[in-house]
Motif scaffolding. Structure first.
Motif, PDB file in Angstrom:
ATOM      1  N   THR A 142       0.841  -1.188   0.000  1.00 33.66           N
ATOM      2  CA  THR A 142       0.000   0.000   0.000  1.00 33.66           C
ATOM      3  C   THR A 142       0.877   1.238   0.000  1.00 33.66           C
ATOM      4  O   THR A 142       2.023   1.198   0.424  1.00 33.66           O
ATOM      5  N   SER A 147      -6.276  -0.144   3.405  1.00 35.67           N
ATOM      6  CA  SER A 147      -5.121  -0.927   2.970  1.00 35.67           C
ATOM      7  C   SER A 147      -5.572  -2.142   2.169  1.00 35.67           C
ATOM      8  O   SER A 147      -6.747  -2.295   1.868  1.00 35.67           O
ATOM      9  N   HIS A 148      -4.594  -2.996   1.873  1.00 36.80           N
ATOM     10  CA  HIS A 148      -4.835  -4.158   1.017  1.00 36.80           C
ATOM     11  C   HIS A 148      -4.366  -5.441   1.709  1.00 36.80           C
ATOM     12  O   HIS A 148      -3.488  -6.138   1.206  1.00 36.80           O
ATOM     13  N   SER A 189      -0.574  -4.499   3.774  1.00 37.78           N
ATOM     14  CA  SER A 189      -0.951  -3.187   4.286  1.00 37.78           C
ATOM     15  C   SER A 189       0.246  -2.271   4.489  1.00 37.78           C
ATOM     16  O   SER A 189       0.086  -1.106   4.835  1.00 37.78           O
ATOM     17  N   ALA A 212       0.357   1.752   4.262  1.00 35.75           N
ATOM     18  CA  ALA A 212      -0.994   2.317   4.296  1.00 35.75           C
ATOM     19  C   ALA A 212      -1.067   3.525   5.217  1.00 35.75           C
ATOM     20  O   ALA A 212      -0.427   3.557   6.263  1.00 35.75           O
TER      21      ALA A 212
END
Length: 187
Positions: free
Chosen positions: A43, A121-122, A161, A164
């Motif tokens: 991120t 985030s991812h 993440s 992020a």
């Protein structure tokens, strides 16, 4: 840089406004097991309309990376042109994307312990996930043999993440996800 607003937003408004500035950082690397190329997502976030973005140092400092790109929530992909500044100790890298007209996030003042924070985030390839928590504490940690400031939050995030933005209830950046620590009790 964008100016902090300080005006609290409803969670859904914060998400819709801020996700435009959150990036999927994709590093392309050749797999040592299968020999094919893969993408490791992380991120990042935009801090200027002219393409300056922030992520973690450990995201960009990988000699196995063949290339690094950033993708916005609307699917536009931009190559990373250069690294403007970086610190291994603070685990931060400021990048210049080959892009203009991006929507930046503002960097806000320090969030007090107990205040609400959000993270977009991812985690584990679950792109654009919103997490909510509080600022749990401030402290220090040792990284690269240097004592550095640390912000701990209770919002959920995981691998993917890194980089992020940690956001105040106004949608201003008050920190950045860098690492996770799980605390378990074991006799």
């Amino acid at each position: 840089l964008a100016k902090p607003s300080g005006k609290p937003l409803a969670s859904e408004e914060l998400y819709e406004r801020c996700k435009k500035s959150v990036l999927v950082m994709g590093s392309l690397f050749k797999c040592e097991k299968c020999g094919r190329n893969h993408v490791a997502p992380a991120t990042g976030f935009v801090i200027s309309e002219s393409g300056a973005a922030v992520t973690n140092y450990h995201v960009v400092n990988n000699p196995k990376n063949l290339t690094l790109v950033a993708m916005t929530a609307d699917g536009a992909v931009y190559p990373v042109k250069s690294i403007l500044a970086a610190s291994a100790a603070y685990d931060v890298a400021i990048l210049q994307l080959d892009a203009t007209g991006l929507v930046p996030l503002a960097v806000g003042p320090r969030a007090p312990v107990g205040s609400d924070v959000f993270i977009i985030s991812h985690p584990d390839r679950r792109f654009y996930t919103l997490g909510k928590g509080i600022v749990a504490r401030y402290g220090t940690m040792v990284r690269e043999r240097q004592k550095v400031a640390m912000l701990q939050i209770t919002a959920d995030y995981a691998k993917g993440s890194s980089g992020a933005p940690v956001l105040s209830s106004a949608g201003d950046v008050v920190g950045m996800a860098s690492s996770t620590v799980s605390v378990y009790y074991d006799e």
